[in-house]
Write a protein that holds these residues in place. Structure first.
Motif, PDB file in Angstrom:
ATOM      1  N   GLU A 108       0.828  -1.211   0.000  1.00 54.90           N
ATOM      2  CA  GLU A 108       0.000   0.000   0.000  1.00 54.90           C
ATOM      3  C   GLU A 108       0.864   1.264   0.000  1.00 54.90           C
ATOM      4  O   GLU A 108       0.587   2.234  -0.708  1.00 54.90           O
ATOM      5  CB  GLU A 108      -0.916  -0.003   1.221  1.00 54.90           C
ATOM      6  N   ARG A 109       1.921   1.229   0.821  1.00 53.42           N
ATOM      7  CA  ARG A 109       2.807   2.394   0.880  1.00 53.42           C
ATOM      8  C   ARG A 109       3.512   2.616  -0.462  1.00 53.42           C
ATOM      9  O   ARG A 109       3.648   3.765  -0.923  1.00 53.42           O
ATOM     10  CB  ARG A 109       3.837   2.195   1.992  1.00 53.42           C
ATOM     11  N   ASP A 110       3.958   1.510  -1.080  1.00 52.13           N
ATOM     12  CA  ASP A 110       4.616   1.630  -2.401  1.00 52.13           C
ATOM     13  C   ASP A 110       3.661   2.221  -3.437  1.00 52.13           C
ATOM     14  O   ASP A 110       4.056   3.065  -4.258  1.00 52.13           O
ATOM     15  CB  ASP A 110       5.114   0.259  -2.863  1.00 52.13           C
ATOM     16  N   ASN A 111       2.387   1.736  -3.402  1.00 48.03           N
ATOM     17  CA  ASN A 111       1.399   2.279  -4.344  1.00 48.03           C
ATOM     18  C   ASN A 111       1.180   3.770  -4.129  1.00 48.03           C
ATOM     19  O   ASN A 111       1.053   4.557  -5.085  1.00 48.03           O
ATOM     20  CB  ASN A 111       0.064   1.534  -4.202  1.00 48.03           C
ATOM     21  N   PHE A 112       1.107   4.171  -2.851  1.00 50.18           N
ATOM     22  CA  PHE A 112       0.930   5.591  -2.540  1.00 50.18           C
ATOM     23  C   PHE A 112       2.112   6.416  -3.066  1.00 50.18           C
ATOM     24  O   PHE A 112       1.937   7.496  -3.635  1.00 50.18           O
ATOM     25  CB  PHE A 112       0.796   5.766  -1.020  1.00 50.18           C
ATOM     26  N   GLU A 113       3.321   5.886  -2.869  1.00 50.88           N
ATOM     27  CA  GLU A 113       4.510   6.598  -3.344  1.00 50.88           C
ATOM     28  C   GLU A 113       4.508   6.714  -4.874  1.00 50.88           C
ATOM     29  O   GLU A 113       4.915   7.740  -5.434  1.00 50.88           O
ATOM     30  CB  GLU A 113       5.776   5.888  -2.868  1.00 50.88           C
ATOM     31  N   LYS A 114       4.042   5.644  -5.548  1.00 51.19           N
ATOM     32  CA  LYS A 114       3.962   5.694  -7.011  1.00 51.19           C
ATOM     33  C   LYS A 114       3.003   6.789  -7.476  1.00 51.19           C
ATOM     34  O   LYS A 114       3.302   7.577  -8.383  1.00 51.19           O
ATOM     35  CB  LYS A 114       3.512   4.334  -7.557  1.00 51.19           C
ATOM     36  N   VAL A 115       1.801   6.833  -6.842  1.00 51.05           N
ATOM     37  CA  VAL A 115       0.809   7.854  -7.196  1.00 51.05           C
ATOM     38  C   VAL A 115       1.361   9.248  -6.924  1.00 51.05           C
ATOM     39  O   VAL A 115       1.213  10.189  -7.720  1.00 51.05           O
ATOM     40  CB  VAL A 115      -0.506   7.618  -6.419  1.00 51.05           C
ATOM     41  N   ASN A 116       2.036   9.383  -5.779  1.00 55.34           N
ATOM     42  CA  ASN A 116       2.610  10.664  -5.400  1.00 55.34           C
ATOM     43  C   ASN A 116       3.678  11.115  -6.396  1.00 55.34           C
ATOM     44  O   ASN A 116       3.742  12.286  -6.809  1.00 55.34           O
ATOM     45  CB  ASN A 116       3.201  10.555  -3.996  1.00 55.34           C
ATOM     46  N   ASN A 117       4.528  10.152  -6.784  1.00 58.69           N
ATOM     47  CA  ASN A 117       5.572  10.473  -7.765  1.00 58.69           C
ATOM     48  C   ASN A 117       4.969  10.882  -9.115  1.00 58.69           C
ATOM     49  O   ASN A 117       5.469  11.782  -9.792  1.00 58.69           O
ATOM     50  CB  ASN A 117       6.512   9.269  -7.944  1.00 58.69           C
ATOM     51  N   LYS A 118       3.878  10.180  -9.483  1.00 62.04           N
ATOM     52  CA  LYS A 118       3.205  10.494 -10.745  1.00 62.04           C
ATOM     53  C   LYS A 118       2.652  11.920 -10.714  1.00 62.04           C
ATOM     54  O   LYS A 118       2.784  12.699 -11.674  1.00 62.04           O
ATOM     55  CB  LYS A 118       2.087   9.493 -11.000  1.00 62.04           C
ATOM     56  N   LEU A 119       2.015  12.301  -9.579  1.00 60.89           N
ATOM     57  CA  LEU A 119       1.485  13.661  -9.434  1.00 60.89           C
ATOM     58  C   LEU A 119       2.594  14.703  -9.502  1.00 60.89           C
ATOM     59  O   LEU A 119       2.455  15.758 -10.130  1.00 60.89           O
ATOM     60  CB  LEU A 119       0.731  13.776  -8.099  1.00 60.89           C
TER      61      LEU A 119
ATOM     62  N   LYS B 191       0.630  15.958   3.300  1.00 59.45           N
ATOM     63  CA  LYS B 191       1.067  15.681   4.668  1.00 59.45           C
ATOM     64  C   LYS B 191       0.044  14.837   5.417  1.00 59.45           C
ATOM     65  O   LYS B 191       0.386  13.889   6.152  1.00 59.45           O
ATOM     66  CB  LYS B 191       1.282  17.014   5.393  1.00 59.45           C
ATOM     67  N   HIS B 192      -1.259  15.181   5.191  1.00 60.68           N
ATOM     68  CA  HIS B 192      -2.337  14.433   5.839  1.00 60.68           C
ATOM     69  C   HIS B 192      -2.342  12.978   5.392  1.00 60.68           C
ATOM     70  O   HIS B 192      -2.489  12.052   6.202  1.00 60.68           O
ATOM     71  CB  HIS B 192      -3.682  15.094   5.521  1.00 60.68           C
ATOM     72  N   LEU B 193      -2.176  12.773   4.081  1.00 58.44           N
ATOM     73  CA  LEU B 193      -2.153  11.404   3.548  1.00 58.44           C
ATOM     74  C   LEU B 193      -0.990  10.598   4.124  1.00 58.44           C
ATOM     75  O   LEU B 193      -1.134   9.434   4.508  1.00 58.44           O
ATOM     76  CB  LEU B 193      -2.063  11.436   2.014  1.00 58.44           C
ATOM     77  N   VAL B 194       0.185  11.229   4.172  1.00 61.02           N
ATOM     78  CA  VAL B 194       1.375  10.542   4.713  1.00 61.02           C
ATOM     79  C   VAL B 194       1.174  10.200   6.188  1.00 61.02           C
ATOM     80  O   VAL B 194       1.497   9.106   6.648  1.00 61.02           O
ATOM     81  CB  VAL B 194       2.636  11.424   4.514  1.00 61.02           C
TER      82      VAL B 194
END
Length: 290
Positions: free
Chosen positions: A136-147, A195-198
């Motif tokens: 889940e954390r990796d997926n979040f980081e991927k989405v964040n990097n994409k943004l 920040k809230h998401l993290v």
């Protein structure tokens, strides 16, 4: 090591035996034999060593039985030193003690193996949950990097396109303050959201880890509780064994008292018979004299 512990204890037993402190010597002999059994099962390197330890155990059990028999008698015709070696105890007692020890060890081993399997299963479940959280954390980081990439592309486009640059200059000249304020608000809001998401993701992950650690700690406490129960059961076993020895001792005392009473009764009966015979002789003499 159990073997060294057994040697130390049996050395004390021999010293107490020489000092004629037979009660202490008996306790030390029995305790040393238990450690010798542990050494036979887990530490002896060869069959020759095991046989040698078994022979010594038989000797110590023989001596312990002789001392136990001596202590159970109020009056004994011979001193303990004159008692025949091997008159009591021997191979049967050794086999009984060895079998009892092996059964206890096997029971503890089975319980430990079950508990270990239980803990391993819980740990596997925890590892799977940790793997899911990591995914889940990796997926979040991927989405964040994409943004972030998309934002960077937009910024590059703004700087690279002349028309957009002209429009931006016009907007800046006419609505400089308003645009600056809105951009700042947008950036601030975006930072807050990120920040809230993290924080949410981090809190959820930490919470699950704490729950798993708590479960593991409970399992460890349960294991310690089971270990205490096992120790209490052992203490009860030794207490009952001691009571059985005391009862056997009392039975032997009663048997001896009964034997002595029987001897006294026989003695009195013979005395009475002699008196009656003496009276009969006197009566016969009186009759003859008449």
């Amino acid at each position: 090591m159990a073997l060294q512990k057994a040697i130390d204890i049996v050395t004390n037993a021999v010293e107490e035996d020489k000092k004629r402190n037979y009660k202490k010597a008996l306790e030390q002999y029995e305790k040393s034999v238990e450690y010798f059994f542990h050494a036979i099962k887990f530490e002896a390197p060869s069959e020759k060593s095991k046989n040698s330890i078994r022979e010594k155990c038989k000797q110590y059990l023989d001596r312990a039985e002789r001392i136990r028999h001596y202590l159970s008698e109020k009056r004994y015709p011979k001193s303990l030193e004159d008692t025949d070696a091997g008159a009591y105890g021997g191979t049967d007692d050794f086999l009984y003690y060895e079998k009892s020890f092996e059964n206890r060890v096997e029971g503890e081993k089975e319980q430990s193996e079950k508990l270990i399997l239980e803990i391993e299963s819980k740990l596997r479940d925890k590892e799977q949950e940790n793997a899911l959280l990591k995914t889940e954390r990796d997926n979040f980081e991927k989405v964040n990097n994409k943004l972030n990439r998309e934002i960077k592309e937009l910024k590059d486009l703004l700087h690279s396109d002349p028309e957009i640059d002209n429009i931006q200059k016009k907007l800046e000249s006419s609505f400089n303050l308003t645009l600056s304020y809105e951009l700042d608000e947008l950036k601030t809001e975006q930072r807050k959201e990120r920040k809230h998401l993290v924080e949410q993701l981090g809190k959820g992950f930490d919470k699950k880890i704490k729950e798993k650690d708590k479960t593991l700690k409970q399992l460890e406490q349960k294991f310690q509780a089971e270990e205490k129960k096992r120790i209490l059961l052992e203490e009860k076993f030794y207490s009952k064994r001691k009571k059985c020895k005391e009862l056997n001792k009392r039975v032997e005392e009663i048997a001896k008292e009964k034997s002595e009473m029987k001897k006294d009764f026989e003695k009195e009966r013979k005395t009475l018979e002699q008196e009656i015979q003496e009276k009969d002789r006197l009566i016969d003499k009186l009759r003859e004299s008449r």
